[in-house]
Design a protein around this motif. Structure first.
Motif, mmCIF file in Angstrom:
data_model
loop_
_atom_site.group_PDB
_atom_site.id
_atom_site.type_symbol
_atom_site.label_atom_id
_atom_site.label_comp_id
_atom_site.label_asym_id
_atom_site.label_seq_id
_atom_site.Cartn_x
_atom_site.Cartn_y
_atom_site.Cartn_z
ATOM 1 N N ARG A 374 0.857 -1.205 -0.064
ATOM 2 C CA ARG A 374 0.059 0.012 0.094
ATOM 3 C C ARG A 374 0.688 1.241 0.010
ATOM 4 O O ARG A 374 0.421 2.428 0.269
ATOM 5 C CB ARG A 374 -1.111 -0.051 1.053
ATOM 6 C CG ARG A 374 -0.420 0.101 2.467
ATOM 7 C CD ARG A 374 -1.301 0.163 3.467
ATOM 8 N NE ARG A 374 -0.559 -0.191 4.755
ATOM 9 C CZ ARG A 374 -0.898 -0.866 5.890
ATOM 10 N NH1 ARG A 374 -2.033 -1.479 5.804
ATOM 11 N NH2 ARG A 374 -0.387 -0.940 7.113
ATOM 12 N N GLU A 531 -1.598 4.398 1.178
ATOM 13 C CA GLU A 531 -2.932 4.357 0.881
ATOM 14 C C GLU A 531 -3.625 3.412 1.684
ATOM 15 O O GLU A 531 -3.748 2.087 1.643
ATOM 16 C CB GLU A 531 -2.940 3.893 -0.537
ATOM 17 C CG GLU A 531 -2.356 5.059 -1.311
ATOM 18 C CD GLU A 531 -2.149 4.567 -2.802
ATOM 19 O OE1 GLU A 531 -2.791 5.057 -3.737
ATOM 20 O OE2 GLU A 531 -1.265 3.943 -3.101
ATOM 21 N N GLY A 629 -7.896 8.566 2.367
ATOM 22 C CA GLY A 629 -6.292 8.350 1.740
ATOM 23 C C GLY A 629 -5.540 9.465 2.028
ATOM 24 O O GLY A 629 -4.381 9.493 1.616
#
Lengths: 637, 345
Positions: A374, A531, A629
């Protein structure tokens, strides 16, 4: 202004009440303890002829007999009343469930304390709010679990009283001076917990927040003392002290509490509870992540799972060392007890335990590798993961190699004897110390990679720093493996001591490399944000695996610790004469542990569900800080 | 980089050929010998070389445009580990341990192929292709799996359930827990605190350090230290008693335990299991001398319940030897193997 002053006054009063609650049992205990100590003197005053002295079985000091001998039980309805079921299994179930919940409710307030503190010291207001909300969510879950813990404690006592009255009567006669202190500690714990929880909103800002934080410290002090007292009972059952050979109390309650295994048990349980609590919360977050329907929820639960996992693993890393200390003390207390555990009857259970420990670390590493996904820029580390897998698994293979091998007589013959020239070497402690330290050091390396996943160091000495880190880890591996090999060539007492430099090497990697990495990553160039929520589902299954392995291992270790007494209620003092004074087969024990694990997870799901009912009713603004985010959890790593 | 990978690939290829040769018995299994005493590290080192070799092979094949799909890389590597454990390591590893190692290897392969999304997709691709069955060949394969997998599982189940005439597996306790004390020739010895009375220095005082300093050195074989020869006629104290213990050992024990104390004596192979191998680090090296004293004195017949299935025919030596002789023979066993008895101070 008046409102603020009123809140301050309320907070200070609440804090004073907590301190008062904390001190209450101690104040009550003082005359009790004194009475315990003076009681023999009183007897003395009545006449010298009545005084009978005994020798402490552990401390070897002389004391005046102040209690009845341990009862010599016989199998029958008086000492062992029963239903048409194995009493020991019922007690096992009640005990294990109480312990699971007890561990959880003792661990979660420590998490809350840490997370609330992180929220207070974080400069980023949005982050501070998120940490605060997270800590609040945790304590809310723990509140329902707390009631269940008390209920299960009641069930446990009733089970003892109903099925093992003679044994429980003896144990409570020995611990009489502190029994009510324990009960009062519970009152103090409950009172503190409720003030802490219900005062959350009133003490949200500034100085009041610090008072609130102080309350969490007091809450944890009480919780820890409670656990220490409970540990003293099992410590006494395994390694009795403060009584003579007949089991008569000699008037010194400190000797009864402070047995040979009390301190190692305390340390091991604190760390174990924390790791377990982290695992349970991480599994909760993983479940919620997998069930989430929105990106926002996924991001929140991904973050929550990460924090819980990191806290759990922070306590998991020193746990094997604490376990090693405990085993060392067991060996030092009674050689035969140590051999029964590590080389004899229960040796295979230890292999299962090693397997579970390995699974914990493998799951943690796997989660971290998945978490690299991520982060933008982490690809440069991902290509080397295969080498970490190899090192990790080599350590794991050595760590789980049994000393007592299961084999058919034909295999035994083909092997040419009980000892195998490869497996025999992997099967002893020297190799296993090397194995587990390699596993932990690799986990630390995975953490370091994770911490720098999306960053590029901008300090002028970054190249040198990277080379130094590489060399440091390389030398650590060489040192750990080298010492493990050296262990075969030196006396056993020195070999046992080798664990110290091995552990020191691992911990050096942990502290120095984390510190160096932090310095290197100060002001680092970010390749992209983390993220949150964009992590594979596999990672969440790894978290669930982590929690299940924790739960299973706790059940297993509890069983091992308890069954090492073999046919004794209190080791070498009070014999178990019930029909169940034998050791269960490995298969039965494994099934029973699995049943306990399953029951715990089903019941905790109920607790989570209750918690979720509360969340649904919460105002929308409570979710204001949920990470999407954009926001970066700067303090999370 | 390419040169390095080429070397690694060469190692990998040679390794695979050697292993294949050993499996089909063209190449003797001792072509690259596993040396006793070094075997544990040798096995780990070999596996490391193989991993490096496979990395090189994969790199070279990829650069030649013949990359092996990730799915097959995983399957082949796991198969290799299973074959290595079965055919390379000697004496043969019992199935229970190979099963444990095989499972860990399978987990390792899974962790490797699913470490990131790209690799995981590559790994899953052949499976997905079969399941999707977009081509005729894949359709055929899907039907084949549909038939073969249940047969395979059925076969395993049948094999597991079918009654067998093999002796059952025994979970033998190698070191049953000793009692707190043992009575030999009328005297009670507390196992936690008793000491070998012959572990003495030249002045006749108990001296663990002195005796530790005079045991044989381990290495390629076991070598006596200079000035520490028990068979020197002037040897005194500890070394003198070692010699006396040796004489007792060769009069009574070596027929089974062997003249090298490795459990391979003249009569050893009449028993199953063969007698204990004292040169293994898992036997006397792990125990207090008092444990050995108890086992030697009481023999197989004196094993406690925990010693199930009591697979030991060692006589209770207290019926044949004096207490002093037992202590001396224990002294000799530690001296000869180069191991130190476990102590707690």
């Amino acid at each position: 202004m008046g409102l603020v002053a009123g809140k301050k006054l309320f907070s200070i009063m609440a804090l004073c009440a907590m301190i008062g609650l904390l001190l209450l049992p101690i104040a009550v205990s003082l005359p009790t303890l004194a009475m315990g100590a003076d009681a023999p003197d009183a007897v003395k005053k009545d006449g010298e002829a009545k005084v009978e002295k005994g020798r402490d079985v552990y401390y070897k000091t002389e004391g005046i007999v102040a209690g009845a001998p341990a009862p010599k039980t016989v199998d029958g309805p008086r000492d062992y009343p029963r239903y048409n079921f194995e009493s020991r299994v019922l007690l096992w179930f009640a005990n294990q469930q109480h312990l699971y919940y007890g561990s959880f409710v003792l661990a979660v307030p420590i998490f809350c304390m840490v997370i609330e503190f992180m929220g207070v010291v974080t400069k980023d207001k949005a982050m501070a709010k998120r940490y605060d909300q997270l800590a609040y969510d945790f304590i809310k879950i723990s509140l329902t679990a707390y009631s269940l813990t008390a209920i299960l404690g009641g069930i446990l006592i009733f089970t003892f009283l109903t099925l093992y009255p003679a044994f429980f009567g003896y144990l409570s006669s020995i611990f009489r001076p502190v029994m009510h202190i324990y009960a009062l500690m519970f009152v103090a714990e409950s009172g503190t917990l409720y003030i802490y929880y219900y005062g959350w909103d009133k003490m949200r800002e500034g100085f009041l927040k610090w008072i609130h934080l102080s309350m969490s410290v007091i809450l944890n002090v009480i919780g820890t003392l409670l656990m220490f007292l409970a540990n003293s009972w099992i410590g006494f059952m395994m390694s009795p002290a403060g009584v003579d050979e007949q089991g008569r109390y000699l008037g010194n309650i400190w000797h009864v509490i402070h047995t040979a295994l009390w301190n190692p048990l305390n340390v091991h349980r604190i760390l174990g509870n924390m790791a377990f609590g982290g695992g349970v919360v991480a599994a909760y977050a993983a479940y919620k992540f997998l069930a989430s329907k929105t990106d926002e929820d996924r991001a929140h639960y991904d973050w929550m799972g990460y924090i819980a996992m990191a806290l759990g693993v922070a306590f998991l890393i020193p746990l094997p060392f604490a376990g090693y200390w405990l085993m060392r003390e067991v060996y030092a207390y009674r050689q035969q007890m140590g051999i029964t555990l590590m080389g004899g009857l229960l040796a295979w259970l230890f292999i299962i335990q090693a397997t579970m420990i390995g699974i914990l670390f493998l799951s943690t590493n796997y989660y971290l590798w998945q978490a690299l996904g991520r982060m933008r820029g982490a690809e440069k580390y991902q290509r080397y993961i295969k080498y970490l897998v190899f090192v990790l698994c080599c350590g794991y293979l050595v760590f789980i190699t049994p000393h007592t091998i299961v084999m058919t007589p034909a295999e035994l013959k083909a092997m040419g004897g009980q000892q195998h020239p490869v497996l025999g070497n992997y099967g002893v402690m020297s190799a296993k110390n090397g194995g587990i330290n390699v596993i932990i050091t690799t986990t630390i390396l995975s953490f370091v990679w994770y911490m720098r996943g999306n960053k590029v160091s901008t300090v002028s000495w970054s190249k040198f720093g990277n080379i130094f880190m590489g060399c440091f880890f390389g030398c650590a591996y060489v040192n750990i493996v080298g010492l493990a090999v050296l262990g075969y060539y030196i006396p056993a007492n020195v070999r046992v001591g080798l664990s110290v430099p091995q552990v020191a090497t691992t911990l050096s990697c942990l502290f120095f490399m984390f510190a160096l990495n932090s310095f290197m990553m100060k002001g680092a160039k970010q390749m992209g944000p983390i993220e949150w929520g964009k992590i594979s589902a596999r990672s969440q299954y790894a978290l669930i695996m982590l929690a299940t392995a924790f739960t299973w291992m706790m059940g297993l270790m509890g069983y091992i610790r308890s069954s090492v007494r073999l046919f004794w209620h209190v080791n070498e003092i009070m014999r178990d004469n019930s029909p169940w004074a034998y050791t269960h087969t490995v298969g039965f024990a494994a099934n029973m542990i699995s049943f306990n694990v399953l029951f715990f997870w089903i019941s905790i799901l109920f607790v989570f569900w209750l918690g979720s009912l509360g969340i649904k009713k919460a105002p929308v603004e409570a979710k204001a800080g949920v990470p999407g985010g954009a926001a970066q959890p700067a303090g999370s790593h | 980089m390419k040169a390095l990978m080429s070397v690694a690939a060469l190692i990998g290829a040679v390794g695979i050929l050697l292993l294949a040769g050993m499996i089909v018995d063209i190449i003797p299994s001792n072509t690259v010998r596993l040396v006793e005493g070094y075997m544990p590290m040798q096995v780990l080192f070999e596996l490391t070389l193989f991993v490096a070799g496979f990395t090189g092979l994969s790199y070279m094949l990829g650069s030649m445009g013949m990359a092996v799909p990730r799915f097959w890389q995983g399957i082949l590597f796991w198969s290799f580990i299973l074959l290595y454990l079965k055919y390379r390591v000697y004496p043969p590893i019992p199935f229970s341990v190979r099963a444990m190692y095989g499972t860990v290897s399978l987990i390792a392969v899974f962790m490797w192929v699913s470490a990131n999304e790209e690799d995981w997709k590559k790994f899953k691709q052949p499976i997905m292709n079969i399941l999707d069955a977009q081509t005729g060949a894949n359709k055929l394969l899907r039907y084949a799996y549909l038939v073969l997998l249940p047969i395979l599982i059925g076969g395993f189940s049948y094999n597991a359930m079918v009654p067998k005439s093999e002796e059952p597996i025994e979970l033998r306790t190698v070191h049953p827990a000793p009692p707190a004390s043992t009575k030999v020739h009328g005297k009670t010895y507390t196992l936690q605190t008793s000491q070998n009375p012959y572990r003495v220095n030249l002045e006749g005082k108990f001296d663990q350090e002195y005796s530790n300093a005079n045991i044989v050195e381990q290495g390629m074989g076991r070598l006596m230290k200079p000035n520490a020869n028990p068979w020197d006629k002037d040897a005194q104290g500890y070394l003198k008693y070692v010699r006396e213990g040796g004489e007792i050992f060769f009069q009574n024990c070596h027929f089974c335990h062997g003249d090298n104390l490795n459990g391979r004596g003249l009569h050893a192979f009449a028993f199953n299991p063969i007698p204990a191998n004292f040169t293994d680090p898992g036997t006397i090296a792990q125990l207090q001398e008092t444990f050995i004293f108890w086992r030697v004195s009481k023999g197989g017949i004196g094993l406690p319940n925990e010693g199930f299935p009591w697979a030991s025919v060692m006589p209770p030596w207290e019926q044949h030897l004096t207490v002093d002789e037992i202590w001396k023979v224990i002294l000799f066993e530690y001296w000869h193997t180069g191991y130190y008895p476990r102590t707690w101070d």
